[in-house]
Design a protein around this motif. Structure first.
Motif, PDB file in Angstrom:
ATOM      1  N   THR A 203     -84.084  34.514  -8.451  1.00  0.00           N
ATOM      2  CA  THR A 203     -84.059  35.887  -7.941  1.00  0.00           C
ATOM      3  C   THR A 203     -82.665  36.300  -7.485  1.00  0.00           C
ATOM      4  N   GLY A 204     -81.817  35.330  -7.173  1.00  0.00           N
ATOM      5  CA  GLY A 204     -80.468  35.639  -6.694  1.00  0.00           C
ATOM      6  C   GLY A 204     -80.368  35.773  -5.192  1.00  0.00           C
ATOM      7  N   ALA A 205     -81.464  35.491  -4.472  1.00  0.00           N
ATOM      8  CA  ALA A 205     -81.473  35.686  -3.022  1.00  0.00           C
ATOM      9  C   ALA A 205     -80.458  34.797  -2.310  1.00  0.00           C
ATOM     10  N   THR A 206     -80.351  33.553  -2.721  1.00  0.00           N
ATOM     11  CA  THR A 206     -79.418  32.635  -2.072  1.00  0.00           C
ATOM     12  C   THR A 206     -77.975  33.057  -2.317  1.00  0.00           C
ATOM     13  N   ILE A 207     -77.659  33.362  -3.575  1.00  0.00           N
ATOM     14  CA  ILE A 207     -76.305  33.806  -3.907  1.00  0.00           C
ATOM     15  C   ILE A 207     -75.980  35.107  -3.194  1.00  0.00           C
ATOM     16  N   GLU A 208     -76.951  36.002  -3.130  1.00  0.00           N
ATOM     17  CA  GLU A 208     -76.741  37.285  -2.458  1.00  0.00           C
ATOM     18  C   GLU A 208     -76.393  37.088  -0.988  1.00  0.00           C
ATOM     19  N   ALA A 209     -77.138  36.230  -0.299  1.00  0.00           N
ATOM     20  CA  ALA A 209     -76.874  35.976   1.118  1.00  0.00           C
ATOM     21  C   ALA A 209     -75.496  35.342   1.310  1.00  0.00           C
ATOM     22  N   CYS A 210     -75.147  34.444   0.417  1.00  0.00           N
ATOM     23  CA  CYS A 210     -73.841  33.773   0.476  1.00  0.00           C
ATOM     24  C   CYS A 210     -72.717  34.789   0.236  1.00  0.00           C
ATOM     25  N   ALA A 211     -72.897  35.641  -0.770  1.00  0.00           N
ATOM     26  CA  ALA A 211     -71.887  36.649  -1.099  1.00  0.00           C
ATOM     27  C   ALA A 211     -71.684  37.635   0.049  1.00  0.00           C
ATOM     28  N   LEU A 212     -72.773  38.071   0.677  1.00  0.00           N
ATOM     29  CA  LEU A 212     -72.671  39.024   1.779  1.00  0.00           C
ATOM     30  C   LEU A 212     -71.886  38.433   2.949  1.00  0.00           C
ATOM     31  N   ALA A 213     -72.060  37.134   3.185  1.00  0.00           N
ATOM     32  CA  ALA A 213     -71.290  36.475   4.243  1.00  0.00           C
ATOM     33  C   ALA A 213     -69.806  36.436   3.885  1.00  0.00           C
ATOM     34  N   LEU A 214     -69.501  36.087   2.645  1.00  0.00           N
ATOM     35  CA  LEU A 214     -68.099  36.022   2.206  1.00  0.00           C
ATOM     36  C   LEU A 214     -67.432  37.396   2.251  1.00  0.00           C
ATOM     37  N   LEU A 215     -68.198  38.431   1.946  1.00  0.00           N
ATOM     38  CA  LEU A 215     -67.645  39.786   1.899  1.00  0.00           C
ATOM     39  C   LEU A 215     -67.354  40.369   3.282  1.00  0.00           C
ATOM     40  N   THR A 216     -67.731  39.659   4.334  1.00  0.00           N
ATOM     41  CA  THR A 216     -67.356  40.113   5.677  1.00  0.00           C
ATOM     42  C   THR A 216     -65.884  39.819   5.963  1.00  0.00           C
ATOM     43  N   VAL A 217     -65.265  38.985   5.135  1.00  0.00           N
ATOM     44  CA  VAL A 217     -63.850  38.648   5.308  1.00  0.00           C
ATOM     45  C   VAL A 217     -62.996  39.724   4.625  1.00  0.00           C
ATOM     46  N   PRO A 218     -62.000  40.275   5.302  1.00  0.00           N
ATOM     47  CA  PRO A 218     -61.187  41.355   4.742  1.00  0.00           C
ATOM     48  C   PRO A 218     -60.559  40.998   3.388  1.00  0.00           C
ATOM     49  N   GLY A 219     -60.713  41.938   2.445  1.00  0.00           N
ATOM     50  CA  GLY A 219     -60.043  41.803   1.160  1.00  0.00           C
ATOM     51  C   GLY A 219     -60.710  40.891   0.154  1.00  0.00           C
ATOM     52  N   VAL A 220     -61.825  40.267   0.517  1.00  0.00           N
ATOM     53  CA  VAL A 220     -62.498  39.352  -0.414  1.00  0.00           C
ATOM     54  C   VAL A 220     -63.265  40.139  -1.471  1.00  0.00           C
ATOM     55  N   THR A 221     -63.147  39.701  -2.723  1.00  0.00           N
ATOM     56  CA  THR A 221     -63.986  40.205  -3.814  1.00  0.00           C
ATOM     57  C   THR A 221     -64.705  39.009  -4.419  1.00  0.00           C
ATOM     58  N   ILE A 222     -65.880  39.293  -4.995  1.00  0.00           N
ATOM     59  CA  ILE A 222     -66.754  38.206  -5.455  1.00  0.00           C
ATOM     60  C   ILE A 222     -67.125  38.384  -6.932  1.00  0.00           C
ATOM     61  N   SER A 223     -67.021  37.300  -7.697  1.00  0.00           N
ATOM     62  CA  SER A 223     -67.679  37.186  -8.989  1.00  0.00           C
ATOM     63  C   SER A 223     -68.654  36.029  -8.881  1.00  0.00           C
ATOM     64  N   VAL A 224     -69.683  36.041  -9.724  1.00  0.00           N
ATOM     65  CA  VAL A 224     -70.763  35.062  -9.617  1.00  0.00           C
ATOM     66  C   VAL A 224     -70.951  34.339 -10.943  1.00  0.00           C
ATOM     67  N   THR A 225     -71.179  33.038 -10.871  1.00  0.00           N
ATOM     68  CA  THR A 225     -71.515  32.282 -12.072  1.00  0.00           C
ATOM     69  C   THR A 225     -72.512  31.183 -11.736  1.00  0.00           C
ATOM     70  N   THR A 226     -73.353  30.863 -12.692  1.00  0.00           N
ATOM     71  CA  THR A 226     -74.306  29.760 -12.550  1.00  0.00           C
ATOM     72  C   THR A 226     -74.382  29.009 -13.876  1.00  0.00           C
ATOM     73  N   ILE A 227     -74.872  27.787 -13.820  1.00  0.00           N
ATOM     74  CA  ILE A 227     -75.115  27.044 -15.059  1.00  0.00           C
ATOM     75  C   ILE A 227     -76.319  27.621 -15.776  1.00  0.00           C
ATOM     76  N   GLY A 228     -77.427  27.790 -15.062  1.00  0.00           N
ATOM     77  CA  GLY A 228     -78.647  28.302 -15.680  1.00  0.00           C
ATOM     78  C   GLY A 228     -79.062  29.641 -15.127  1.00  0.00           C
ATOM     79  N   VAL A 229     -79.784  30.412 -15.943  1.00  0.00           N
ATOM     80  CA  VAL A 229     -80.395  31.641 -15.481  1.00  0.00           C
ATOM     81  C   VAL A 229     -81.854  31.612 -15.937  1.00  0.00           C
ATOM     82  N   ALA A 230     -82.762  31.751 -14.967  1.00  0.00           N
ATOM     83  CA  ALA A 230     -84.197  31.732 -15.264  1.00  0.00           C
ATOM     84  C   ALA A 230     -84.659  33.137 -15.580  1.00  0.00           C
ATOM     85  N   SER A 231     -85.388  33.288 -16.659  1.00  0.00           N
ATOM     86  CA  SER A 231     -85.880  34.613 -17.040  1.00  0.00           C
ATOM     87  C   SER A 231     -87.019  35.039 -16.122  1.00  0.00           C
TER      88      SER A 231
END
Length: 231
Positions: A203-231
């Motif tokens: 669902t992306g919930a874990t990555i989303e929570a992690c990204a939101l925490a990282l984005l609290t730091v000034p100037g940070v931008t995020i790209s996302v990658t995973t090995i697998g994607v579940a349909s």
């Protein structure tokens, strides 16, 4: 010469077998034979597609610059088998191998050059203690060996151990992961483009929570990658 002879004798006693078809691996092969690598891992080619499934799962929720996944994750598939061995049978070498395969794909993109560092999603502290390592960090190290990027495994941490996500809906997973992460070293990532990496995207919930925490730091931008994607 002696080293090659010793290595050859070792392969006779402990033959290196493909984890896909169980055939002997050639000297230049690792984990999988060429045939299984090419034909039994269903690659997504998302790194060539801007509006792919991985990227679109975060649309309207998290400002992700780019998103991609290496292969489709299916029940009973070879990728599931590899990740199971990585996570539960001490096969850290599989993480490095899969990370390299992902790294080769990312190297073909024009946007990978803008990435400053790789951040693996932190593992539940109890699971990491039991396992002895974070599988996402091993994958990140494989990507790093191809792209030459630093792996920042200590800038973010799980501050709350969450319940299992398996039987939860997307909304329940997001609520379960709320405020689960905190930034340990904000100065280390200020102004940087970070590649946030996890093993499988559901669902992306874990990555989303992690990204939101990282984005609290000034100037940070995020790209996302995973090995697998579940349909």
């Amino acid at each position: 010469m002696i080293r090659q002879i010793v290595k050859g004798l070792g392969h006779l006693v402990y033959p290196r077998l493909c984890m896909g078809c169980n055939k002997s691996l050639l000297e230049e092969e690792d984990i999988l034979c060429l045939n299984c690598n090419v034909y039994n891992i269903p690659r997504t080619a998302y790194h060539h597609i801007a509006e792919n499934e991985t990227a679109m799962r975060f649309a309207g929720r998290v400002p992700v610059q780019k998103g991609t996944s290496f292969a489709y994750f299916t029940n009973e598939g070879l990728l599931q088998h590899l990740l199971h061995e990585l996570k539960y049978n001490d096969r850290e070498d599989i993480g490095l191998y899969l990370g390299k395969q992902l790294g080769y794909d990312l190297k073909q993109t024009d946007w990978a050059a803008s990435i400053d560092a790789i951040v693996p999603v932190p593992l539940n502290s109890e699971k990491e203690k039991l396992r002895g390592y974070n599988q996402s960090q091993r994958i990140a190290e494989g990507v790093s060996s191809v792209l030459g990027l630093p792996v920042l495994a200590d800038v973010i941490e799980r501050v709350r151990n969450t319940e299992s996500q398996t039987q939860k809906s997307r909304e329940e997973r997001i609520e379960n992961m709320k405020d689960a992460f905190a930034i340990k070293s904000p100065k280390e990532i200020e102004g940087k483009h970070l590649l946030l990496l996890d093993d499988v995207l559901t669902t992306g919930a874990t990555i989303e929570a992690c990204a939101l925490a990282l984005l609290t730091v000034p100037g940070v931008t995020i790209s996302v990658t995973t090995i697998g994607v579940a349909s």
